[in-house]
Design an enzyme around this catalytic site. Structure first.
Site, short mmCIF file in Angstrom:
data_model
loop_
_atom_site.label_atom_id
_atom_site.label_comp_id
_atom_site.label_asym_id
_atom_site.label_seq_id
_atom_site.Cartn_x
_atom_site.Cartn_y
_atom_site.Cartn_z
N ASP A 1 3.20 4.61 -5.30
CA ASP A 1 2.61 5.93 -5.08
C ASP A 1 3.60 7.01 -5.52
OD1 ASP A 1 1.49 8.26 -4.27
OD2 ASP A 1 1.11 7.65 -2.20
N ASP B 1 0.86 -1.20 0.00
CA ASP B 1 0.00 0.00 0.00
C ASP B 1 0.89 1.25 0.00
OD1 ASP B 1 -2.42 1.41 0.22
OD2 ASP B 1 -2.30 1.44 2.41
P1 13P Z 1 -8.41 4.86 5.72
O1 13P Z 1 -7.30 4.78 6.72
O2 13P Z 1 -9.03 6.20 5.69
O3 13P Z 1 -9.40 3.79 5.90
O4 13P Z 1 -7.73 4.67 4.29
C1 13P Z 1 -7.02 3.49 4.03
C2 13P Z 1 -6.28 3.59 2.75
O5 13P Z 1 -6.69 4.24 1.82
C3 13P Z 1 -5.03 2.84 2.65
O6 13P Z 1 -4.38 3.08 1.46
#
Ligand code: 13P
Length: 288
Positions: free
Chosen positions: A106, A85
């Site tokens: 990203d 992520d």
């Molecule tokens: P939240 O922490 O707002 O749920 O977002 C999670 C996210 O987009 C991780 O990339």
């Protein structure tokens, strides 16, 4: 079942007009809760790992090996993708080597030319190793691993430029932010989402900042091409609340030592309940 790449499950979701949840993991308990819930709900699922969470768990290899072993030991049969992520350029290569099945690069904070060059290189590297890749245009607001950005609406032409590089999923800022939305938040920009969709065609779109977006807005976003929704902060909130209540009720054997398995159980259950609720809202139950 072995880890799968995210592309296939998300194309299926896009065509079926539902979304697959990406739930971020931070430790063994969260991972187990999410996998068991996905199996119970017969739903595909994506486990998200931030760079910070990867470091906390001693490295991406530990995470990949733990997830693969857990899938086997728990007898998980639904499709599971393990996804980096908000990856850095270096983090993406580390996850390719560690055995992830999907990465997000990203590059939204780079000038567009640099974002394009790095994304292009990583698309080739990810595909060669059999991973899917997500790219981001238009910084998602809020805080993620200490990086703070205001919610932006992506430029649809820049989205097309990045989509044309062969990425498998695209996160476009549509006014969404990470963390809890302030009361003054104006809501998602569906106008931006429609323009991005028109420029990027069949590309499965990703909605970050899934915590606290009203259900009607989530479902409208899905109807307009969003096929993956990320949730992190809400998992943290329910986990902390359940743990605090357990301690405040004096159930943690204060003064006599404690059993970590019992202490963490209410939080783990709270994550199971939340993930099940989200899978219902996203429409992914029974879609495995
Ligand atoms: P939240 O922490 O707002 O749920 O977002 C999670 C996210 O987009 C991780 O990339």
């Amino acid at each position: 079942m072995a880890l799968v790449w995210a592309k296939d499950m998300l194309e299926k979701a896009r065509d079926g007009k539902y979304a697959v949840g990406q739930f971020n993991i931070n430790n063994l308990e969260w991972t187990k809760s999410i996998l068991l819930t996905a199996e119970e709900c017969k739903s595909p699922v994506i486990l998200g790992v931030s760079e910070g969470a990867g470091k906390y768990m001693t490295g991406f290899k530990t995470v990949a090996d733990m997830v693969k072993a857990m899938i086997e030991c728990l007898g998980i049969t639904v499709p599971v993708a393990l996804h980096l992520d908000h990856g850095t350029y270096e983090g993406c290569y580390k996850c390719i080597d560690a055995g992830f099945s999907s990465i997000m690069f990203d590059g939204s904070h780079f000038p567009i030319d640099e974002n394009v060059a790095k994304t292009k290189e990583l698309v080739a590297a990810a595909h060669k190793a059999g991973l899917s890749i997500e790219a981001e245009v238009g910084a998602i607001g809020g805080e993620e691993d200490g990086v703070v950005a205001a919610g932006e609406c992506a430029d649809p032409d820049e989205c097309k430029m990045i989509a044309d590089l062969g990425v498998d999923l695209l996160a476009a800022g549509i006014g969404n932010i990470h963390g809890v939305y302030p009361p003054t938040w104006p809501g998602l920009s569906f106008e931006t989402l429609e323009k991005v969709k028109a420029k990027t065609g069949k590309m499965p779109l990703v909605l970050h900042g899934g915590t606290g977006i009203p259900t009607d807005q989530i479902q409208k976003a899905i109807s307009l091409g969003v096929a993956k929704i990320n949730v992190n902060t809400e998992c943290q909130i329910v986990f902390a609340k359940a743990t605090r209540e357990y301690i405040e009720a004096g159930k943690d054997q204060q003064g006599k030592g404690f059993d970590p398995r019992k202490l963490l159980a209410p939080g783990a259950q709270a994550i199971r309940d939340l993930v099940k609720e989200k899978m219902g809202i996203f429409g992914s139950i029974g879609k495995a």
